[in-house]
Write a protein that holds these residues in place. Structure first.
Motif, PDB file in Angstrom:
ATOM      1  N   ALA A   1      -0.482  -4.851   3.866  1.00  0.00           N
ATOM      2  CA  ALA A   1       0.817  -5.070   3.214  1.00  0.00           C
ATOM      3  C   ALA A   1       1.500  -3.755   2.866  1.00  0.00           C
ATOM      4  O   ALA A   1       2.689  -3.723   2.571  1.00  0.00           O
ATOM      5  CB  ALA A   1       0.634  -5.916   1.949  1.00  0.00           C
ATOM      6  N   LYS A   2       0.748  -2.656   2.900  1.00  0.00           N
ATOM      7  CA  LYS A   2       1.357  -1.358   2.595  1.00  0.00           C
ATOM      8  C   LYS A   2       1.995  -0.706   3.825  1.00  0.00           C
ATOM      9  O   LYS A   2       2.698   0.294   3.706  1.00  0.00           O
ATOM     10  CB  LYS A   2       0.302  -0.413   2.017  1.00  0.00           C
ATOM     11  N   VAL A   3       1.736  -1.271   4.989  1.00  0.00           N
ATOM     12  CA  VAL A   3       2.356  -0.737   6.202  1.00  0.00           C
ATOM     13  C   VAL A   3       3.856  -1.059   6.156  1.00  0.00           C
ATOM     14  O   VAL A   3       4.248  -2.148   5.732  1.00  0.00           O
ATOM     15  CB  VAL A   3       1.702  -1.362   7.453  1.00  0.00           C
ATOM     16  N   THR A   4       4.676  -0.129   6.587  1.00  0.00           N
ATOM     17  CA  THR A   4       6.142  -0.292   6.516  1.00  0.00           C
ATOM     18  C   THR A   4       6.571  -1.644   7.074  1.00  0.00           C
ATOM     19  O   THR A   4       6.190  -2.013   8.190  1.00  0.00           O
ATOM     20  CB  THR A   4       6.827   0.822   7.337  1.00  0.00           C
ATOM     21  N   GLY A   5       7.353  -2.361   6.301  1.00  0.00           N
ATOM     22  CA  GLY A   5       7.899  -3.637   6.746  1.00  0.00           C
ATOM     23  C   GLY A   5       6.985  -4.817   6.512  1.00  0.00           C
ATOM     24  O   GLY A   5       7.394  -5.966   6.649  1.00  0.00           O
ATOM     25  N   LEU A   6       5.724  -4.575   6.125  1.00  0.00           N
ATOM     26  CA  LEU A   6       4.758  -5.681   6.024  1.00  0.00           C
ATOM     27  C   LEU A   6       4.517  -6.180   4.597  1.00  0.00           C
ATOM     28  O   LEU A   6       3.674  -7.047   4.381  1.00  0.00           O
ATOM     29  CB  LEU A   6       3.434  -5.293   6.690  1.00  0.00           C
ATOM     30  N   ARG A   7       5.260  -5.627   3.638  1.00  0.00           N
ATOM     31  CA  ARG A   7       5.148  -6.139   2.278  1.00  0.00           C
ATOM     32  C   ARG A   7       5.454  -7.631   2.284  1.00  0.00           C
ATOM     33  O   ARG A   7       6.403  -8.077   2.923  1.00  0.00           O
ATOM     34  CB  ARG A   7       6.163  -5.397   1.394  1.00  0.00           C
ATOM     35  N   ASP A   8       4.621  -8.409   1.603  1.00  0.00           N
ATOM     36  CA  ASP A   8       4.797  -9.866   1.524  1.00  0.00           C
ATOM     37  C   ASP A   8       4.747 -10.538   2.895  1.00  0.00           C
ATOM     38  O   ASP A   8       5.397 -11.573   3.111  1.00  0.00           O
ATOM     39  CB  ASP A   8       6.109 -10.231   0.795  1.00  0.00           C
TER      40      ASP A   8
END
Lengths: 564, 564
Positions: free
Chosen positions: A306-313
């Protein structure tokens, strides 16, 4: 104190829903009683233990320079809306309407309320730094309350919040609190570890968790043999992988009619599991399809992903979404030949692989001999996996995994709450500056259960001396109501108390077996028996809760054993 | 402790809604901060006072043999329905739904929860008597929260509940608790009185209230000069009236065109007010019309009237009901010539009157020369009036009235809760017996406000030593940062602390006027000033908070003044 005037009520039965040993033992010892789901009464015996923990927490917080206050448990919706947490906190927030239809919550944590207090009270940098704390009942509406007070809805928490002009001051107080926590758990007599943690929903820049080590712990803790590195599994990082080997194999399609897992594919092909790659399909909140790749013997770490860019939530992709993008059903997925253009995120270990095996995006087939740069574009690389016991640590050591129960947490919150609530002070130049904050929690009631998880045997609880309801019990065996035995027992009790020992007299008149079983069950560290036979010999029967045998000692030796 | 490391924050302004002096002073001293209506944060300063009260309450409860436990603040509806109080408690009960739509309340008192605990824990008469107590946050959803913590919605209460096999045991514990309460309020250093009370909504057989005496008190307390008789106005009883005189006048109709009150009628007729009778029309829950009669100079006591047979939960009659039964409008009502048959309840004093004046049940007229037995049937007699200052007491003395703030209450509850919740033990004969109960409350946070109402002056609070945030303050006047002054102040602080005095050093570097004003406002009993001039003379300036002048004393004399 005399047990005849105390309400002690042990039982033999435990309810079927008590799974954890601490839950069972607290019920059998009569420390707690269930009032309703996740709501427990602390009996006089239980409360003695809880208060001992609370007292040590309070002493060390005071010693560290924090000042105690008390916020209301019921807090207005308007305040929680200023930070957006009225919505964001989720179902655990117990929402309440009063008789005038005004909305409130039962405080599950108090960042909003303390920041509101601070914005009223603090106006100048000269008042900083300051660390406010409270020991207070909290409520979290757990969807499945269980494990007794380990995960109760109503619980006792110490929560502290510090305010700073600059981040250097925050970091100094954060280190001060870590040292205070170390003193607290050391004084409590618990085996514990502090580990690097992910900051989770509360957010902020740096955080550390304190765990009581216990086999039954919910959390996996990662340690290195090479240094004092320790982190929870959500935050732990292994060493960088070795450099990628050159491609040696050609691409080839492998028939895997029923083999949907990496384990089954590796077994069929007769290769090591670590030569396979697992493909996990997820969707971003922007409806982008992403294939996350980890080695066959690894697991995706949701927090890291979830910390990868764009992958929050992010969320898992549906079978329809998978079919749409990859043209296959789950079990045979891979980054090669997708139906539509997709984004690929490879774990660091996967990016370092050569000649690996992935799903063919075709039912019943995998592809072997896959290589980056040749068969596939170089991927986007990130650390998205859980570490495993035996992984190499970044310090050169080996990573080990133990289990722990989280009992404390320190955060560098930074300015997010103060910014949202406009909590400013005037700085040295007379300019308004948003304060920086730290927050520091200890689960006071949870510590009681965690201590039992760590310290028990078949007979019951084994309290560390600092937490025991009483440090020592004088058991009086006096069936004939002999005045000399009573006098000897009372005199020993008085001498123990005069030596600073929190001792109790068991004068309930039970037969020895029942009395001893009770004292072992409730975990009293030192037991001294006063009996006719001992009195005749001038000795007392002494037994430590952790010793297998009792010994006959004279009074001086007994006092030496207990009061040192 | 040093004030430079404590968060002290006094202010000059008070908000317009602070009416009571305690509310104003607590805000000015920075002891409390409002979070929302009826919800207050206790600042570090306020909490120090609250904890001192709590500690004394706890020590005396333990000394009296009560055992402490802790019930949940959130309690299930089902339990409150077993006693019928889920409905009966009214709007003050804060009702809550959790995420599963289960209903709960925030405990405003804990008879149900403790009786539930007792019915699980207590099975034999051998476990009795036992007195369980807790010191806990309570919530009552006051319709108009005000007066700061005096009538807050969330507040700190000590509530105790005792369980007994028989009423003799209950009475013994009730007396034990009265004695404990007397020790508590004596140790707190407050002027207080214990008075007989009506048991109110909680019900039961006997009860006593403890009041802090203060002119601003909400409650009128009645004392006798003839004995230690004391009661609240709801329970106070005057001496029986003198015997009725013989009838001397004839009935006569008096024209009172605009005279609707007893005062106006007496003035018009030129007679004493105490020769008139006031008629109050009420309806029972069975829709019976009742005329309650009190002397013209007396007031109906609603609690006493409600105790008359059939009048429980009575209400005032409407004008239509009055017209229907008496044929008149209010202002001219009386027991003579009603339109329909009515029930008449006369106060004892009215029953002893002769030749009195009542309304004629006809607009513009009263009737004089009325006599019982001749013009009216002998009435149903009861004590239904408030006593007045100057009334003769039953002990022959005179009744006086003072004002008080209720801070404690002890009840003999009897068996109503145990009966409703089926809390039984096996008695000596092995038969199930419903337990008898007592309950004993102290408003811990309220005591703080009540103490201020009783003890303050224009400069601020005057704490009794036992409740003061610190007993003594060492004020350091050291503008040049002279090491000798700092050393002298720190040494004096250490000596005071070694002598058992809870002392603080004011090292904030304020100018003397501001420092002294703060210390007077927050009410520190003893102030010692360490200054260059004093140091040169070998003295300290000492001032008691209650003295008008300071005096210069050497160290031994200072220690003698403070530590005795």
């Amino acid at each position: 104190m005399r047990l005849s005037r105390f309400h002690l009520h042990t039982t033999k039965e435990t309810p079927a829903d008590a799974e954890l040993v601490s839950h069972k033992l607290m019920l059998r010892a009569g420390m707690i009683r269930k009032l309703a789901s996740g709501l427990y009464t602390w009996s006089p015996l239980g409360l003695r233990v809880l208060r001992k923990v609370e007292a040590i927490v309070r002493e060390e917080m005071n010693r560290a320079g924090a000042v105690e206050l008390q916020l209301p448990t019921i807090q207005p919706k308007e305040l929680w809306e200023e930070t957006g947490r009225w919505q964001k906190f989720g179902g655990q927030l117990l929402k309440i309407k009063d008789r005038k239809e005004q909305e409130y919550c039962y405080s599950p944590t108090a960042e909003e309320a303390i920041t509101d207090f601070a914005r009223q009270e603090l106006s100048s940098y000269k008042q900083l730094p300051v660390n406010f704390y409270q020991v207070q009942t909290k409520f979290r509406d757990e969807i499945r309350p269980r494990f007794g007070v380990m995960r109760a809805r109503e619980f006792l928490m110490k929560d502290a919040y510090s305010f700073h002009l600059d981040d250097a001051s925050l970091v100094a107080e954060y280190e001060n609190m870590k040292a205070a926590y170390t003193r607290i758990f050391t004084r409590l007599g618990l085996e514990f570890r502090s580990v690097q943690a992910d900051s989770g929903a509360i957010g902020g820049d740096a955080s550390q968790e304190f765990h009581v080590i216990a086999d039954s712990g919910e959390d996996a803790l990662v340690f290195s043999t090479g240094s004092d590195y320790a982190a929870n599994v959500e935050a732990a990082i292994a060493a960088d992988p070795a450099a990628r080997a050159a491609a040696a194999e050609e691409l080839r399609k492998v028939e895997t009619p029923t083999q949907k897992t990496c384990e089954d594919v590796a077994a069929l092909m007769g290769i090591a599991l670590l030569r396979t790659v697992k493909s996990v399909a997820v969707m971003t909140t922007e409806d982008e399809f992403v294939l996350a790749l980890v080695r066959g013997d690894h697991e995706v770490n949701e927090i890291k992903l979830a910390k990868v860019t764009g992958l929050r939530d992010y969320r898992m992709a549906s079978e329809a979404e998978i079919a749409d993008h990859l043209g296959s059903e789950p079990g045979f997925l891979g980054p090669l030949n997708p139906r539509k253009a997709i984004r690929v995120v490879a774990d660091r270990e996967v990016a370092a692989m050569a000649d690996f095996v992935v799903g063919a995006n075709e039912k019943g087939f995998h592809i072997a001999g896959v290589n980056w740069g040749r068969d596939l574009a170089e991927p986007e690389v990130a650390d998205i996996r859980n570490v495993k016991a035996g992984d190499r640590a970044r310090d050169g050591g080996e990573l080990k995994i133990a289990r722990g129960i989280e009992v404390g947490h320190v955060f560098q919150l930074g300015r997010q709450y103060a910014q949202a609530l406009k909590a400013t002070v005037l700085d040295e130049n007379g300019k308004a500056a948003v304060m920086s904050m730290g927050c520091y929690g200890i689960g006071v009631s949870r510590i009681v259960a965690a201590a039992i998880e760590q310290n028990h045997d078949d007979a019951g609880i084994i309290w560390p001396v600092a937490m025991a309801p009483w440090q020592a019990v004088v058991c009086m065996i006096n069936p004939k109501q002999d005045a000399a035995i009573t006098a000897a027992a009372e005199s020993l009790l008085a001498e123990l108390q005069a030596a600073g020992v929190d001792a109790v007299l068991d004068d309930r008149g039970l037969r020895p077996g029942a009395m001893f079983a009770d004292m072992e069950l409730i975990g009293i560290p030192h037991r001294i028996v006063v009996s006719e036979r001992g009195l005749a010999a001038g000795t007392f029967e002494y037994r430590s809760r952790t010793a297998s045998e009792a010994e006959n000692l004279d009074k001086a030796a007994v006092l030496q054993k207990i009061a040192g």
